[in-house]
Design an enzyme around this catalytic site. Structure first.
Site, mmCIF file in Angstrom:
data_model
loop_
_atom_site.group_PDB
_atom_site.id
_atom_site.type_symbol
_atom_site.label_atom_id
_atom_site.label_comp_id
_atom_site.label_asym_id
_atom_site.label_seq_id
_atom_site.Cartn_x
_atom_site.Cartn_y
_atom_site.Cartn_z
ATOM 1 C CB SER A 15 -10.948 75.087 13.536
ATOM 2 O OG SER A 15 -9.948 74.579 12.698
ATOM 3 N NE ARG A 40 -5.334 66.063 16.527
ATOM 4 C CZ ARG A 40 -5.768 65.903 17.757
ATOM 5 N NH1 ARG A 40 -6.887 65.266 17.990
ATOM 6 N NH2 ARG A 40 -5.087 66.380 18.777
ATOM 7 C CG HIS A 43 -7.275 71.824 13.651
ATOM 8 N ND1 HIS A 43 -8.177 72.833 13.880
ATOM 9 C CD2 HIS A 43 -6.590 71.660 14.804
ATOM 10 C CE1 HIS A 43 -8.040 73.255 15.129
ATOM 11 N NE2 HIS A 43 -7.081 72.567 15.714
#
Lengths: 206, 206
Positions: A15, A40, A43
């Site tokens: 990812s 993040r 993500h």
């Protein structure tokens, strides 16, 4: 990024590679800890647009890390945000369901999210405020800070919504409080949580 | 939409009006309870794209409401989703931090999210599964259902991510399990929570 098994780690690694392809250009001028935060966030939302929406004040990462290193309180606007912040050595608080907070909200005709900030302020809060939901929490925090009453070291201000959210974040961005925001109506719990958990990871890596 | 003070209600009402302007066309053919779900998802993300991404099986709302009317268990993949589901009369469970679940994950080299579904299955789970995070939870649920082992009445399958999430949701959409999904990588906690809380509101309105 929260993974705890081999399969989990493999997914997180792949990812991260895809995310770097998607948003590498948008974040190339950020500091490493800031890059980690934005990666993040993308993500946790699978929404690359956040790389363009996130704005981080120059002093945010240092101020937040210093506060967290001292295990100061992390105050969240809703319990969902609290539930997502894991592995912090200090206290993570949310007062939205507190009876006194309900009373403050009722008496002053303000939201419970705003009342919860006022309540924390009256009870010697010192640390970081994280709003993933309620613009009224951000407004209240700025108001109390401007009056010199709130000991807030940094604000993660990413409330979501078509009414009031964008304005509150723009105002926070212009303030003297170290901050991270998302421009426009978008934001929310996963963005707030991703930011804080990324900082925790940075702190542990130091 | 979760508001509990006058100011909160005013914001929610204005937000709902803006959302209807933005996505009214996209959702005009949906049933009322389905419209409520999609509007609440867009409210909680400020992302109108979700009106195009959400797909709801014809039997989903009826199956989910029936299960919830019987106070069957709502099983979530992560605690953040659990924290967001409020006012449900039945039990809302999440086993991701359970010690036995950690053991199952380790022994079988699967994610804790998948292991938590397996654990629930072994412990007489009956109800709705809500995944806002982990595609592996959706895969595990479908696998156990296909083996005739899992008593799941509906799945809210909106895991997020660039790796595996879209595939898991597409497969769920093709399954016989009453389901709601978001097409593509996008999804997450707020989407899962918005869906369930909207159903709870529908249930209370009956």
């Amino acid at each position: 990024m929260g993974a705890s098994t081999k399969q989990g780690y493999d997914i997180a690694t792949k990812s991260r590679e895809i995310i770097r392809e998607l948003i590498g250009d948008d974040i190339k001028d950020l500091k490493p800890a800031e890059k980690d935060i934005v990666e993040r966030i993308v993500h946790s939302t699978a929404d690359p647009e956040y790389a363009k929406l996130v704005a981080i004040s120059d002093d945010f990462v240092d101020a937040a890390l210093k506060s967290m290193k001292n295990n100061e309180t992390i105050l969240t606007d809703i319990n969902m945000v609290k539930a997502g912040i894991t592995q912090y050595d200090g206290e993570v608080c949310c007062y939205i369901k507190n009876d006194e907070v309900k009373q403050i909200a009722k008496e002053n005709e303000i939201t419970r999210a705003a009342a919860a900030i006022r309540y924390a302020c009256q009870n010697d809060f010192e640390g970081i405020i994280v709003s993933g939901n309620a613009p009224t929490a951000v407004w209240e925090a700025m108001d109390l800070y401007n009056k010199g009453e709130l000991n807030v070291k940094a604000i993660v201000g990413v409330p979501v919504g078509f009414v009031g959210a964008a304005d509150s974040k723009e105002e926070l961005r212009k303030s003297n409080i170290p901050n991270i925001i998302t421009q426009g109506p978008k934001g929310g719990t996963p963005i707030a949580v991703a930011c804080v958990n990324s900082l925790i990871q940075t702190l542990r890596g130091i």
